[in-house]
Design a protein around this motif. Structure first.
Motif, mmCIF file in Angstrom:
data_model
loop_
_atom_site.group_PDB
_atom_site.id
_atom_site.type_symbol
_atom_site.label_atom_id
_atom_site.label_comp_id
_atom_site.label_asym_id
_atom_site.label_seq_id
_atom_site.Cartn_x
_atom_site.Cartn_y
_atom_site.Cartn_z
ATOM 1 N N ASP A 69 0.810 -1.228 0.000
ATOM 2 C CA ASP A 69 0.000 0.000 0.000
ATOM 3 C C ASP A 69 0.841 1.275 0.000
ATOM 4 O O ASP A 69 0.747 2.092 0.912
ATOM 5 C CB ASP A 69 -0.960 -0.011 1.198
ATOM 6 C CG ASP A 69 -1.957 -1.149 1.125
ATOM 7 O OD1 ASP A 69 -2.985 -0.988 0.458
ATOM 8 O OD2 ASP A 69 -1.683 -2.212 1.706
ATOM 9 N N MET A 70 1.604 1.475 -1.050
ATOM 10 C CA MET A 70 2.321 2.747 -1.193
ATOM 11 C C MET A 70 1.365 3.903 -1.459
ATOM 12 O O MET A 70 1.615 5.034 -1.057
ATOM 13 C CB MET A 70 3.349 2.654 -2.319
ATOM 14 C CG MET A 70 4.626 1.954 -1.933
ATOM 15 S SD MET A 70 5.955 2.234 -3.138
ATOM 16 C CE MET A 70 5.299 1.386 -4.569
ATOM 17 N N HIS A 71 0.288 3.638 -2.224
ATOM 18 C CA HIS A 71 -0.679 4.701 -2.558
ATOM 19 C C HIS A 71 0.020 5.924 -3.162
ATOM 20 O O HIS A 71 -0.315 7.062 -2.831
ATOM 21 C CB HIS A 71 -1.485 5.105 -1.323
ATOM 22 C CG HIS A 71 -2.623 4.185 -1.007
ATOM 23 N ND1 HIS A 71 -3.921 4.616 -0.858
ATOM 24 C CD2 HIS A 71 -2.669 2.838 -0.821
ATOM 25 C CE1 HIS A 71 -4.711 3.584 -0.584
ATOM 26 N NE2 HIS A 71 -3.961 2.485 -0.562
ATOM 27 N N PHE A 72 0.961 5.700 -4.036
ATOM 28 C CA PHE A 72 1.735 6.794 -4.611
ATOM 29 C C PHE A 72 0.852 7.648 -5.508
ATOM 30 O O PHE A 72 -0.006 7.148 -6.234
ATOM 31 C CB PHE A 72 2.910 6.233 -5.415
ATOM 32 C CG PHE A 72 4.085 7.160 -5.510
ATOM 33 C CD1 PHE A 72 5.090 7.118 -4.566
ATOM 34 C CD2 PHE A 72 4.188 8.069 -6.543
ATOM 35 C CE1 PHE A 72 6.185 7.974 -4.644
ATOM 36 C CE2 PHE A 72 5.264 8.936 -6.635
ATOM 37 C CZ PHE A 72 6.282 8.886 -5.684
ATOM 38 N N GLY A 73 1.067 8.947 -5.451
ATOM 39 C CA GLY A 73 0.305 9.877 -6.280
ATOM 40 C C GLY A 73 1.185 10.510 -7.345
ATOM 41 O O GLY A 73 1.598 9.859 -8.289
ATOM 42 N N MET A 74 1.495 11.788 -7.152
ATOM 43 C CA MET A 74 2.263 12.528 -8.156
ATOM 44 C C MET A 74 3.519 13.159 -7.556
ATOM 45 O O MET A 74 3.904 14.286 -7.886
ATOM 46 C CB MET A 74 1.377 13.583 -8.816
ATOM 47 C CG MET A 74 0.207 12.973 -9.572
ATOM 48 S SD MET A 74 -0.907 14.192 -10.326
ATOM 49 C CE MET A 74 0.144 14.894 -11.589
ATOM 50 N N GLY A 75 4.147 12.413 -6.652
ATOM 51 C CA GLY A 75 5.435 12.858 -6.137
ATOM 52 C C GLY A 75 5.340 13.987 -5.136
ATOM 53 O O GLY A 75 4.536 13.959 -4.200
ATOM 54 N N SER A 76 6.144 15.026 -5.337
ATOM 55 C CA SER A 76 6.286 16.085 -4.337
ATOM 56 C C SER A 76 5.017 16.900 -4.129
ATOM 57 O O SER A 76 4.873 17.578 -3.104
ATOM 58 C CB SER A 76 7.431 17.027 -4.728
ATOM 59 O OG SER A 76 7.175 17.628 -5.987
ATOM 60 N N ILE A 77 4.081 16.847 -5.080
ATOM 61 C CA ILE A 77 2.856 17.647 -4.916
ATOM 62 C C ILE A 77 1.733 16.868 -4.239
ATOM 63 O O ILE A 77 0.659 17.420 -4.001
ATOM 64 C CB ILE A 77 2.364 18.198 -6.275
ATOM 65 C CG1 ILE A 77 1.928 17.058 -7.203
ATOM 66 C CG2 ILE A 77 3.423 19.052 -6.931
ATOM 67 C CD1 ILE A 77 1.265 17.547 -8.480
ATOM 68 N N THR A 78 1.961 15.590 -3.939
ATOM 69 C CA THR A 78 0.939 14.766 -3.283
ATOM 70 C C THR A 78 1.216 14.730 -1.792
ATOM 71 O O THR A 78 2.266 14.250 -1.352
ATOM 72 C CB THR A 78 0.923 13.340 -3.866
ATOM 73 O OG1 THR A 78 0.641 13.403 -5.263
ATOM 74 C CG2 THR A 78 -0.138 12.492 -3.177
ATOM 75 N N ARG A 79 0.277 15.192 -1.006
ATOM 76 C CA ARG A 79 0.483 15.346 0.430
ATOM 77 C C ARG A 79 0.295 14.032 1.179
ATOM 78 O O ARG A 79 -0.359 13.101 0.701
ATOM 79 C CB ARG A 79 -0.485 16.392 1.015
ATOM 80 C CG ARG A 79 -0.547 17.713 0.284
ATOM 81 C CD ARG A 79 0.816 18.304 -0.004
ATOM 82 N NE ARG A 79 1.597 18.556 1.199
ATOM 83 C CZ ARG A 79 2.879 18.912 1.182
ATOM 84 N NH1 ARG A 79 3.516 19.015 0.027
ATOM 85 N NH2 ARG A 79 3.523 19.140 2.308
ATOM 86 N N CYS A 80 0.856 14.011 2.370
ATOM 87 C CA CYS A 80 0.728 12.844 3.246
ATOM 88 C C CYS A 80 -0.619 12.863 3.965
ATOM 89 O O CYS A 80 -1.267 13.899 4.095
ATOM 90 C CB CYS A 80 1.846 12.838 4.279
ATOM 91 S SG CYS A 80 3.498 12.737 3.563
ATOM 92 N N ARG A 81 -0.985 11.703 4.453
ATOM 93 C CA ARG A 81 -2.200 11.566 5.246
ATOM 94 C C ARG A 81 -1.834 11.045 6.628
ATOM 95 O O ARG A 81 -0.891 10.263 6.794
ATOM 96 C CB ARG A 81 -3.186 10.592 4.593
ATOM 97 C CG ARG A 81 -3.746 11.066 3.258
ATOM 98 C CD ARG A 81 -4.742 10.059 2.704
ATOM 99 N NE ARG A 81 -5.886 9.854 3.607
ATOM 100 C CZ ARG A 81 -6.859 8.968 3.396
ATOM 101 N NH1 ARG A 81 -6.813 8.189 2.314
ATOM 102 N NH2 ARG A 81 -7.859 8.857 4.243
ATOM 103 N N ASP A 82 -2.619 11.449 7.610
ATOM 104 C CA ASP A 82 -2.498 10.918 8.970
ATOM 105 C C ASP A 82 -1.076 10.986 9.504
ATOM 106 O O ASP A 82 -0.516 9.995 9.989
ATOM 107 C CB ASP A 82 -3.028 9.479 9.028
ATOM 108 C CG ASP A 82 -4.501 9.394 8.665
ATOM 109 O OD1 ASP A 82 -5.246 10.322 9.014
ATOM 110 O OD2 ASP A 82 -4.897 8.421 8.000
ATOM 111 N N VAL A 83 -0.489 12.167 9.397
ATOM 112 C CA VAL A 83 0.786 12.449 10.035
ATOM 113 C C VAL A 83 0.555 13.617 10.996
ATOM 114 O O VAL A 83 -0.498 14.253 10.992
ATOM 115 C CB VAL A 83 1.884 12.796 9.005
ATOM 116 C CG1 VAL A 83 2.200 11.593 8.132
ATOM 117 C CG2 VAL A 83 1.476 13.989 8.129
ATOM 118 N N THR A 84 1.535 13.917 11.825
ATOM 119 C CA THR A 84 1.379 15.001 12.787
ATOM 120 C C THR A 84 1.353 16.344 12.065
ATOM 121 O O THR A 84 1.808 16.470 10.926
ATOM 122 C CB THR A 84 2.522 14.994 13.811
ATOM 123 O OG1 THR A 84 3.758 15.233 13.125
ATOM 124 C CG2 THR A 84 2.602 13.655 14.525
#
Length: 406
Positions: A69-84
Motif C-alpha cells: 500500500d504505497m498509494h503513490f500519487g504525483m510525487g512532491s505535490i501529493t500530500r501525506c495523510r495521517d501524520v502530525t
C-alpha cells in the motif's frame, strides 16, 4: 490576323532563390516540431532484466522485502495523510520514496514484493508516470521486483490488464501478466484465468550447491481483484476458482519423483495477494503477533483459498495488504497470514504510528558439505523511524524432521 503572344522571359535565378527559400522554411519547421510529429530519433532501449533465475545467496539465505500500500500519487505535490501537524507541511510522496531507499540500503533484499495499491489512482493523472516514480528505487538499485494489483491501482489512466503489462515491461521486473499455457501449444499464449497478475516465481538453490540448478522454493502471486457486485451487494474482490485451479495444477506439476519413484513433498512456498480472505477475521480470537487495529475489509464471498492452501500442503504463509493499520501475523490451520502494514505516506494510517515494511528471510539447510533444501522461514518488520526499528521477529515455519544430504 492576330500577332503571336510575346515570348515569356523566365528569371531562373529568382526561381532558384524562391525554391531554396521554400525548402529552407520547410526544413526549419520540421526541425522545430519533429518531436511532435515523430516518436523520436533515439535508439530503442530494451528492458533491463535482472539476473535470472532467482536464487539463494552463498550464505544460504533469500530475503524478500514486502511493500504494501504505497498509494503513490504525483510525487512532491501529493500530500501525506495521517501524520502530525508538524510533519504535514513538508511531507509528500517523497517520504515514501525515501523510506523505500532506506529499506533497500538497510536490508539489501534479493526480491521486493509490491503487494497492491502501489499507486492511488484517483490522486494521479498519469498511472505510468506514477508507477515509474513509485517503483523507481528498486530500479535504481537494480533489485528484482514483483508486483500485484490492489483495488486502487486501476482508478487512473490504465485498466488492470494495461497496468500488469506495463509492470511486466519495467526494468528489473519479474512480474507477469498471467501464467503461460502448460502445454505450450501456442508460444506466448496465456492461460485463461480470472484477473491479471497471477504467476509463479521459482527460486533456485545456492550457487555451487547440489541444488543450484533446481527449484527449492516457490512464490505465488495472485490477483484478488478490486470491487464487485454479488446479488446486488457491493463487495471487495476475491480470488476465483480458475485461479485456485491453477494453483493446484502448479502444485501437482511441482511434485518430484525420487530414485524409488515415490512422490516427495513439493517445495515450500509463499503466497502474496492484496485483499485478505474472510477467515483472517477469525485471527482476532487467536494469539496473533503484531497489531490488529482495524476490521478486516474483505469480500463477502468465501472463495476456498485456505482450503486450497491446505490441500496443496506447501504454502507456509500468505502476505497481504489492504488494511493499513493491521500488521499482525496469525495462524489458520497451519498457514500463516501476515499483513505488511501500511508503507506509503499518502495512504491512510494513524498519527504517531510509524509507516512500516515487512521482511521475509528464507534459510536453507546445511548438509555435510553443501546447502540443501529450505529449513526455516522467518519474518520481522521495520519502522520508518530514526533507527529503522526492527520489531516482531518470528519463525513462521521450520522443517520438523530435516534430512541432510550426505
Amino acid at each position: 490576323m492576330s500577332s503571336p503572344p510575346p515570348p515569356v522571359t523566365v528569371n531562373w535565378k529568382h526561381s532558384i532563390l524562391y525554391i531554396t527559400l521554400i525548402i529552407s522554411l520547410l526544413y526549419s519547421i520540421e526541425t522545430l516540431i519533429s518531436h511532435k510529429l515523430h516518436i523520436n530519433h533515439n535508439q530503442i532501449r530494451l528492458k533491463r532484466s535482472p539476473n535470472l533465475p532467482l536464487r539463494f545467496r552463498d550464505d544460504g539465505t533469500f530475503k524478500i522485502l514486502q511493500v504494501a500500500d504505497m498509494h503513490f500519487g504525483m510525487g512532491s505535490i501529493t500530500r501525506c495523510r495521517d501524520v502530525t501537524d508538524a510533519e504535514y507541511h513538508y511531507c509528500s510522496d517523497l517520504n515514501t520514496t525515501r523510506f523505500l531507499r532506506r529499506m533497500i540500503e538497510a536490508e539489501r533484499p534479493d526480491l521486493i514484493a509490491f503487494t497492491g495499491d502501489n499507486i492511488f489512482g484517483s490522486s494521479t493523472t498519469d498511472a505510468a508516470e506514477s508507477l515509474l516514480q513509485a517503483i523507481g528505487p528498486a530500479i535504481e538499485y537494480g533489485i528484482p521486483w514483483a508486483a500485484i494489483l490492489g483495488n486502487h491501482d486501476q482508478e487512473s489512466t490504465m485498466n488492470r490488464a494495461e497496468l500488469m503489462t506495463f509492470l511486466s515491461l519495467m526494468d528489473f521486473s519479474v512480474s507477469q501478466i498471467n501464467p503461460p499455457l502448460e502445454d505450450d501449444s501456442e508460444r506466448g499464449a496465456l492461460r485463461s484465468i480470472d484477473g491479471f497478475g497471477n504467476y509463479r516465481l521459482r527460486v533456485h538453490g545456492a550457487p555451487g550447491s547440489v541444488l543450484s540448478n533446481s527449484t527449492v522454493f516457490d512464490l505465488f502471486f495472485l490477483d484478488s481483484g478490486d470491487r464487485e457486485t454479488v446479488q446486488g451487494r457491493r463487495t471487495y474482490g476475491w480470488i476465483k476458482d480458475s485461479q485456485l485451479s491453477w494453483l493446484q495444477d502448479t502444485c501437482k506439476q511441482g511434485l518430484k519423483q525420487n530414485m524409488a519413484n515415490v512422490p516427495s513433498n513439493p517445495d515450500p512456498a509463499l503466497a502474496f495477494f492484496h485483499i485478505p480472505i474472510p477467515e483472517v477475521r477469525d485471527l482476532w480470537y487467536t494469539p496473533f503477533i503484531g497489531q490488529f487495529q482495524e476490521g478486516v475489509a474483505c469480500s463477502i464471498v468465501q472463495s476456498g483459498v485456505l482450503n486450497t492452501f491446505l490441500s496443496m500442503g506447501n504454502v507456509k504463509a500468505a502476505f497481504l495488504g489492504h488494511d493499513h493499520v493491521n500488521d499482525f501475523c496469525g495462524n489458520l490451520k497451519g498457514v500463516w497470514f501476515c499483513y505488511g502494514g501500511g508503507f506509503g505516506y499518502h495512504a491512510y494510517g494513524r498519527r504517531n504510528w510509524h509507516r512500516r515494511a515487512r521482511l521475509i528471510e528464507v534459510k536453507l539447510g546445511k548438509g555435510r558439505d553443501t546447502w540443501t533444501g529450505v529449513q526455516r522461514i522467518k519474518t520481522w518488520k521495520r519502522l520508518d523511524n530514526k533507527e529503522l526499528s526492527k520489531i516482531d521477529e518470528q519463525v513462521l515455519w521450520e522443517a520438523s524432521s530435516y534430512s541432510f544430504l550426505k
